[in-house]
Every structure is written in C-alpha cells, then in structure tokens.
Design a protein around this motif. Structure first.
Motif, PDB file in Angstrom:
ATOM      1  N   ALA A 182      44.205  30.757  48.015  1.00 21.10           N
ATOM      2  CA  ALA A 182      44.679  31.394  46.781  1.00 21.10           C
ATOM      3  C   ALA A 182      45.244  30.376  45.803  1.00 21.10           C
ATOM      4  N   SER A 183      45.871  29.327  46.308  1.00 21.29           N
ATOM      5  CA  SER A 183      46.434  28.303  45.414  1.00 21.29           C
ATOM      6  C   SER A 183      45.338  27.602  44.619  1.00 21.29           C
ATOM      7  N   VAL A 184      44.188  27.382  45.227  1.00 19.66           N
ATOM      8  CA  VAL A 184      43.056  26.752  44.526  1.00 19.66           C
ATOM      9  C   VAL A 184      42.470  27.732  43.503  1.00 19.66           C
ATOM     10  N   VAL A 185      42.370  29.002  43.867  1.00 18.61           N
ATOM     11  CA  VAL A 185      41.868  30.006  42.929  1.00 18.61           C
ATOM     12  C   VAL A 185      42.776  30.053  41.699  1.00 18.61           C
ATOM     13  N   ALA A 186      44.086  30.001  41.918  1.00 21.85           N
ATOM     14  CA  ALA A 186      45.031  29.998  40.791  1.00 21.85           C
ATOM     15  C   ALA A 186      44.848  28.758  39.923  1.00 21.85           C
ATOM     16  N   ARG A 187      44.689  27.611  40.554  1.00 18.07           N
ATOM     17  CA  ARG A 187      44.494  26.367  39.795  1.00 18.07           C
ATOM     18  C   ARG A 187      43.217  26.440  38.971  1.00 18.07           C
ATOM     19  N   HIS A 188      42.149  26.938  39.574  1.00 16.51           N
ATOM     20  CA  HIS A 188      40.890  27.083  38.849  1.00 16.51           C
ATOM     21  C   HIS A 188      41.017  28.094  37.715  1.00 16.51           C
ATOM     22  N   PHE A 189      41.759  29.174  37.946  1.00 13.04           N
ATOM     23  CA  PHE A 189      41.957  30.164  36.882  1.00 13.04           C
ATOM     24  C   PHE A 189      42.688  29.532  35.700  1.00 13.04           C
ATOM     25  N   ARG A 190      43.705  28.733  35.983  1.00 14.47           N
ATOM     26  CA  ARG A 190      44.430  28.063  34.898  1.00 14.47           C
ATOM     27  C   ARG A 190      43.509  27.119  34.122  1.00 14.47           C
ATOM     28  N   GLU A 191      42.601  26.467  34.830  1.00 21.93           N
ATOM     29  CA  GLU A 191      41.709  25.492  34.203  1.00 21.93           C
ATOM     30  C   GLU A 191      40.528  26.139  33.480  1.00 21.93           C
ATOM     31  N   TYR A 192      39.909  27.147  34.110  1.00 16.85           N
ATOM     32  CA  TYR A 192      38.673  27.714  33.580  1.00 16.85           C
ATOM     33  C   TYR A 192      38.793  29.168  33.105  1.00 16.85           C
ATOM     34  N   GLY A 193      39.831  29.871  33.538  1.00 15.67           N
ATOM     35  CA  GLY A 193      39.958  31.287  33.212  1.00 15.67           C
ATOM     36  C   GLY A 193      39.074  32.141  34.101  1.00 15.67           C
ATOM     37  N   ALA A 194      39.051  33.427  33.790  1.00 14.52           N
ATOM     38  CA  ALA A 194      38.189  34.355  34.518  1.00 14.52           C
ATOM     39  C   ALA A 194      36.786  34.271  33.927  1.00 14.52           C
ATOM     40  N   LEU A 195      35.803  34.641  34.721  1.00 14.45           N
ATOM     41  CA  LEU A 195      34.414  34.631  34.271  1.00 14.45           C
ATOM     42  C   LEU A 195      34.031  36.001  33.730  1.00 14.45           C
ATOM     43  N   GLN A 196      33.222  35.999  32.713  1.00 11.66           N
ATOM     44  CA  GLN A 196      32.634  37.238  32.192  1.00 11.66           C
ATOM     45  C   GLN A 196      31.180  37.245  32.656  1.00 11.66           C
ATOM     46  N   ILE A 197      30.847  38.181  33.531  1.00 14.52           N
ATOM     47  CA  ILE A 197      29.507  38.218  34.115  1.00 14.52           C
ATOM     48  C   ILE A 197      28.888  39.587  33.873  1.00 14.52           C
ATOM     49  N   ASN A 198      27.788  39.621  33.161  1.00 14.51           N
ATOM     50  CA  ASN A 198      26.976  40.837  32.978  1.00 14.51           C
ATOM     51  C   ASN A 198      27.789  42.099  32.705  1.00 14.51           C
ATOM     52  N   GLY A 199      28.755  42.022  31.816  1.00 15.54           N
ATOM     53  CA  GLY A 199      29.534  43.195  31.458  1.00 15.54           C
ATOM     54  C   GLY A 199      30.528  43.645  32.503  1.00 15.54           C
ATOM     55  N   GLU A 200      30.694  42.873  33.573  1.00 16.85           N
ATOM     56  CA  GLU A 200      31.674  43.198  34.612  1.00 16.85           C
ATOM     57  C   GLU A 200      33.084  42.962  34.075  1.00 16.85           C
ATOM     58  N   GLU A 201      34.044  43.582  34.727  1.00 21.16           N
ATOM     59  CA  GLU A 201      35.428  43.208  34.458  1.00 21.16           C
ATOM     60  C   GLU A 201      35.544  41.741  34.851  1.00 21.16           C
ATOM     61  N   PRO A 202      36.519  41.029  34.319  1.00 19.12           N
ATOM     62  CA  PRO A 202      36.610  39.590  34.637  1.00 19.12           C
ATOM     63  C   PRO A 202      36.524  39.320  36.139  1.00 19.12           C
ATOM     64  N   ALA A 203      35.829  38.231  36.452  1.00 16.73           N
ATOM     65  CA  ALA A 203      35.610  37.848  37.850  1.00 16.73           C
ATOM     66  C   ALA A 203      36.352  36.553  38.139  1.00 16.73           C
ATOM     67  N   LEU A 204      36.840  36.433  39.359  1.00 20.39           N
ATOM     68  CA  LEU A 204      37.534  35.221  39.796  1.00 20.39           C
ATOM     69  C   LEU A 204      36.692  34.479  40.816  1.00 20.39           C
TER      70      LEU A 204
END
Length: 165
Positions: free
Chosen positions: A90-112
């Motif tokens: 989870a700590s890496v996911v948080a770091r990546h979120f801070r760096e890149y944000g959530a992804l917008q994929i094919n009209g989905e709600e934001p993806a992590l």
C-alpha cells in the motif's frame, strides 16, 4: 451488473493455498530450471502495512476490494511465476498515486495501479472492481481489461503458479 465484492476470508484462503503451491514450486525449481528460485512470497499484512493502507484510504478514494485485500495481504512477490508478478504494498501504491495520480480508463471510475508483472506492465483496479492491464510498460499506455474482479485476478495468479508445478 457489478461483481460481488472481495471477502477477507476468501483472500486469507487464497494466501494459504498460494503458500502451499509456492513451497512446491520452490522445492523443485532449481532442478527444473538450473538456477535457484528468487524470493516467491505472499507477505501477510502487518500493523505497519495496515497503517499504510489507512494512509492510502485517506489520500485517495480507494476501491473497497483493494482495502479488503490490503487488510490481509501486505504484498506479493512472484518473480519465478511466468515472467513475474508483483502486488505492490500500500505504501508504494500511495507513492505512485502522489506521483502519477489515478488512471482514467475507458470511462471507469478512477483506477489505482496496485501490481505489475516482470515485463513492467501495470495492473490497475477501478472503482467498478474490474482489473485492467497496461498494453506496454507505461503509466500512459492503453489499458485492456484483465479480470472482471480482484478475486478473478488472484484466481488467475493461482492458475499460473499451479501450472508451473
């Protein structure tokens, strides 16, 4: 129709089955491949990883299945399963979120992004519960549907482990 949400009991059971299969994989790995295996582990969640999960939840709207997973699993490292699979802590996911944000994929709600493979492809979980895989080793790549749910994603990992026994 939305997929059924991930249950912590199912995740615990998956971890136990994966540990047994990984022990068998590692036991015969060097004989079959001619070199020793890497560290193939399913790391159970700890107080520290729970804290990192809580911090991730405060940082971003995290899909509930990811919270459930991180309450049981700290991380997964499978370098010797196919080209490798890695569920990030989870700590890496948080770091990546801070760096890149959530992804917008094919009209989905934001993806992590929560995982990757040995080729650098990324796996992202959307709010719908669906898992997406990048087509290249890039945060800015196209993402294709990989699994209808996080449970299906883990079932696929189990099949990959068992196919190498």
């Amino acid at each position: 129709m939305a997929a059924e949400r991930l249950a912590a009991g199912w995740v615990r059971s998956w971890c136990e089955r994966a540990e047994v299969a990984l022990a068998k994989l590692v036991e015969s790995f060097e004989e079959r491949h001619g070199f020793p295996p890497g560290q193939n582990v399913v790391a159970w969640a700890t107080d520290e990883s729970h804290q990192a999960t809580d911090e991730l939840v405060e940082l971003t709207p995290i899909p509930s299945d990811l919270t459930t997973m991180y309450w049981v699993i700290g991380e997964v490292s499978l370098p010797d399963v196919d080209s490798g699979y890695f569920v990030h802590p989870a700590s890496v996911v948080a770091r990546h979120f801070r760096e890149y944000g959530a992804l917008q994929i094919n009209g989905e709600e934001p993806a992590l992004v929560f995982a990757s493979d040995g080729g650098g492809h990324l796996f992202a979980l959307a709010g719908s519960g669906r898992v997406w895989r990048s087509t290249t080793a890039s945060w800015f790549a196209q993402f294709d549907l990989n699994a209808a749910s996080l449970q299906e994603f883990f079932e696929g990992l189990a099949r990959r482990i068992n196919s190498q026994l």
